[in-house]
Write a protein that holds these residues in place. Structure first.
Motif, PDB file in Angstrom:
ATOM      1  N   LEU A 167       0.729  -1.224   0.085  1.00 46.40           N
ATOM      2  CA  LEU A 167       0.057   0.041  -0.175  1.00 46.40           C
ATOM      3  C   LEU A 167       0.824   1.312  -0.027  1.00 46.40           C
ATOM      4  O   LEU A 167       0.580   2.264  -0.918  1.00 46.40           O
ATOM      5  CB  LEU A 167      -0.872  -0.197   1.307  1.00 46.40           C
ATOM      6  CG  LEU A 167      -2.107  -1.240   1.153  1.00 46.40           C
ATOM      7  CD1 LEU A 167      -2.904  -1.153   2.438  1.00 46.40           C
ATOM      8  CD2 LEU A 167      -2.678  -1.157   0.081  1.00 46.40           C
ATOM      9  N   ALA A 168       1.911   1.274   0.774  1.00 48.54           N
ATOM     10  CA  ALA A 168       2.694   2.473   0.823  1.00 48.54           C
ATOM     11  C   ALA A 168       3.686   2.605  -0.196  1.00 48.54           C
ATOM     12  O   ALA A 168       3.631   3.816  -0.826  1.00 48.54           O
ATOM     13  CB  ALA A 168       3.552   2.319   2.214  1.00 48.54           C
ATOM     14  N   GLY A 169       4.305   1.546  -0.767  1.00 45.72           N
ATOM     15  CA  GLY A 169       5.205   1.660  -1.726  1.00 45.72           C
ATOM     16  C   GLY A 169       4.444   2.099  -3.001  1.00 45.72           C
ATOM     17  O   GLY A 169       4.784   3.062  -3.921  1.00 45.72           O
ATOM     18  N   ALA A 170       3.308   1.485  -3.365  1.00 44.55           N
ATOM     19  CA  ALA A 170       2.622   1.676  -4.576  1.00 44.55           C
ATOM     20  C   ALA A 170       2.136   3.315  -4.664  1.00 44.55           C
ATOM     21  O   ALA A 170       2.044   3.844  -5.379  1.00 44.55           O
ATOM     22  CB  ALA A 170       1.405   0.767  -4.937  1.00 44.55           C
ATOM     23  N   SER A 171       1.372   3.644  -3.243  1.00 47.57           N
ATOM     24  CA  SER A 171       1.007   4.751  -3.272  1.00 47.57           C
ATOM     25  C   SER A 171       2.064   6.075  -3.428  1.00 47.57           C
ATOM     26  O   SER A 171       2.090   7.151  -4.153  1.00 47.57           O
ATOM     27  CB  SER A 171       0.513   5.234  -1.762  1.00 47.57           C
ATOM     28  OG  SER A 171      -0.683   4.364  -1.617  1.00 47.57           O
ATOM     29  N   LEU A 172       3.348   5.924  -2.948  1.00 43.38           N
ATOM     30  CA  LEU A 172       4.496   6.681  -2.879  1.00 43.38           C
ATOM     31  C   LEU A 172       4.927   6.878  -4.740  1.00 43.38           C
ATOM     32  O   LEU A 172       5.253   8.028  -5.069  1.00 43.38           O
ATOM     33  CB  LEU A 172       5.662   6.286  -2.065  1.00 43.38           C
ATOM     34  CG  LEU A 172       5.444   6.667  -0.557  1.00 43.38           C
ATOM     35  CD1 LEU A 172       6.445   5.968   0.216  1.00 43.38           C
ATOM     36  CD2 LEU A 172       5.416   8.055  -0.270  1.00 43.38           C
ATOM     37  N   VAL A 173       4.948   5.513  -5.222  1.00 44.00           N
ATOM     38  CA  VAL A 173       5.526   5.688  -6.552  1.00 44.00           C
ATOM     39  C   VAL A 173       4.623   6.326  -7.579  1.00 44.00           C
ATOM     40  O   VAL A 173       4.885   7.094  -8.477  1.00 44.00           O
ATOM     41  CB  VAL A 173       5.698   4.313  -6.946  1.00 44.00           C
ATOM     42  CG1 VAL A 173       5.892   4.204  -8.400  1.00 44.00           C
ATOM     43  CG2 VAL A 173       6.803   3.708  -6.250  1.00 44.00           C
TER      44      VAL A 173
END
Length: 417
Positions: A167-173
Motif C-alpha cells: 500500500l505504501a510503496g505503490a502510493s508513493l510511486v
C-alpha cells in the motif's frame, strides 16, 4: 493471554498461519506487479537488487527467530512467561551493537556501493541501509510471540509488513515519483509497522517486563552455526539479483532480474512446510521413528508443491511475466530463463526441508556442504559471468550438489538402527 495449541487447536493454528502466509504471498506478488508496471526497467532493477540484499540478511536472521521461539517456550513451560519481554529486550540490546554500526557504515559508503552496482543515485542504498537496520529486530519479536503461542500477533508481525509495503510503496510511486527510492520507502514503512506491532503485542500479553533471564548454555554457539548455514542458503537463494545488477548494464539487469524473481516462487511455497516441520522434530540430536515419519510426510508434501510450482513456471512462464511485469510478448530468451531458474532453484527448495530437519535436531556436520556450495557459487560467477546462462547454470549445479549431499548426510544409520 497467549493462545494455546493443545488438542485440535494445533491444526487450527497451522491452517491459520498458512492462510495468513498466502495473504502475504499475494501482497508480495502484487507489490512486484505494481513496481514492475509502474517503474522503468532500470529502476525496477535497482528495487529488485536492493530488496534481494534485504532478503539475504533476513534468511540467516531466521536463526534468531528459532532461538527466541525455543527459549521463550521454555520460559512459558517453567511458568516464567513474564520474562519473555526481558529476554526479547536482552537480545534486542545485543543486536543493537550490530544493527547501528551496520546502518551507519552502509549510509557512509552508500555512494561507492551505488557506484559498484551501477546506480545513478545513492538514495536507494541509503533507504536500504535503514531497512536493514530495522528489520534485524523483527525476528526477535516473531520468535517471542511464537514461544508464547500468540499466533495472531505472530502472524501480524511476520506478514503485516508485506501489506503495508504494498500500500505504501505503490502510493508513493504513484503520487511522488516513478523511482525505486519510493518503492523501497514502502518497504521501510512496512518493517517499522511490523516491529511496532510486535512490541505492542508483547506489552498487551505481558504486563511486566521485570525478571532476570538466566543464561542458557549453548545458545550462542547454536546461533553462530545457524547463521553460517542460513547465510549461505540466503546467498544461494537471493544473490542472483545482486550478481546480475553487478555484471550487466542497468537496462539489461532490470530485465534479467525478472526471471529469478518469478522462479523464487519454487522456494517460497515450501517455506511454510519447513517452519511447521521444525518444532515437530526438534530434539538434542536423536531421531525417533516418529521424527522420520513426520519428515517423510513433509518431504512428500514438499515434492508435490515444488514440482507443481516448477511445472507452472515451465508450462506457463508468459503468464507471470505479463501479470507481474506487463510484458505481453516476452522475448524467447526471457521465457527460457524463467524455466531455467525455476529448475535451478528446485533442489534448493527441497534442501530447505533437510536443513530445517538437521537444525531442529542440533546436527550441523552435514550442513557444511551448503556453505561450500555458496562459496563455489560466488566464486563461479566471479569467474564466469559473460552470459546470464552461465550464472543460472552455476546456480543449478551448486544447488543440485547441495541437495544430493544433504540427502547422503541424513542420519540413515540411526534410522536403520
Amino acid at each position: 493471554m497467549a493462545e494455546t495449541s493443545g488438542g485440535d487447536k494445533l491444526l487450527r493454528h497451522s491452517f491459520f498461519m498458512m492462510a495468513v502466509a498466502n495473504i502475504s504471498f499475494i501482497a508480495n506478488t502484487l507489490y512486484h506487479v505494481a513496481m514492475g508496471w509502474l517503474l522503468p526497467p532500470a529502476e525496477y532493477g535497482v528495487l529488485a537488487s536492493m530488496s534481494g540484499a534485504v532478503l539475504l540478511m533476513l534468511i540467516p536472521m531466521d536463526a534468531m527467530r528459532s532461538a527466541m521461539g525455543h527459549f521463550s517456550a521454555r520460559l512459558v513451560v517453567e511458568g516464567k512467561a513474564a520474562e519473555v519481554r526481558a529476554l526479547a529486550a536482552f537480545w534486542a540490546r545485543r543486536l543493537a551493537f550490530v544493527s547501528i554500526p551496520l546502518t551507519l557504515i552502509l549510509l557512509l559508503f552508500s555512494g561507492p556501493i551505488a557506484g559498484f552496482f551501477q546506480m545513478s543515485s545513492r538514495a536507494p542504498v541509503a533507504v536500504t541501509a535503514l531497512v536493514m537496520g530495522a528489520v534485524m529486530f523483527v525476528p526477535i519479536l516473531i520468535g517471542a510471540h511464537q514461544g508464547l503461542q500468540s499466533f495472531s500477533w505472530m502472524a501480524s508481525v511476520m506478514h503485516g509488513w508485506s501489506v503495508v509495503r504494498l500500500l505504501a510503496g505503490a502510493s508513493l510511486v504513484l503520487v511522488v515519483g516513478r523511482s525505486a527510492v519510493f518503492g523501497l520507502s514502502g518497504h521501510l514503512l512496512g518493517v517499522l509497522t511490523s516491529a511496532s506491532l510486535g512490541i505492542v503485542g508483547l506489552r498487551v500479553l505481558l504486563k511486566s517486563a521485570d525478571g532476570d533471564v538466566a543464561p542458557v548454555r549453548g545458545v550462542n554457539l547454536y546461533l553462530f552455526r545457524s547463521l553460517l548455514v542460513l547465510g549461505a542458503y540466503a546467498l544461494l537463494m537471493n544473490a542472483d539479483t545482486l550478481i546480475i545488477k553487478r555484471f550487466f548494464d542497468p537496462e539489461t539487469a532490470g530485465l534479467y532480474v525478472r526471471a529469478p524473481s518469478i522462479a523464487r516462487l519454487v522456494i517460497f511455497v515450501v517455506i511454510p512446510i519447513g517452519l511447521v516441520l521444525f518444532p515437530k522434530v526438534a530434539s538434542t540430536g536423536g531421531t525417533s521413528e516418529g521424527d522420520w515419519r513426520t519428515f517423510g510426510k513433509a518431504i512428500g508434501l514438499s515434492l508435490v508443491v515444488v514440482l507443481s510450482a516448477v511445472a507452472a513456471c515451465c508450462l506457463f512462464p508468459r503468464i507471470p511475466l505479463f501479470l507481474v511485469y506487463g510484458d505481453r510478448e516476452p522475448a524467447v530468451e526471457m521465457v527460457q530463463l524463467v524455466r531455467a531458474f525455476a529448475c535451478a532453484m528446485a533442489p534448493l527448495a527441497m534442501g530447505y526441508l533437510m536443513i530445517n530437519f538437521e537444525l531442529a535436531q542440533h546436527r550441523f556436520k552435514a550442513l557444511n556442504i551448503i556453505i561450500l556450495c555458496a562459496v563455489a557459487y560466488i566464486a563461479g560467477v566471479v569467474i564466469w559471468h559473460e552470459s546470464i546462462w552461465q550464472i543460472v547454470t552455476i546456480l543449478g549445479v551448486c544447488n543440485l550438489v547441495g541437495m544430493i549431499s544433504l540427502i547422503f548426510g541424513l542420519p540413515w544409520k540411526r534410522a536403520r538402527g
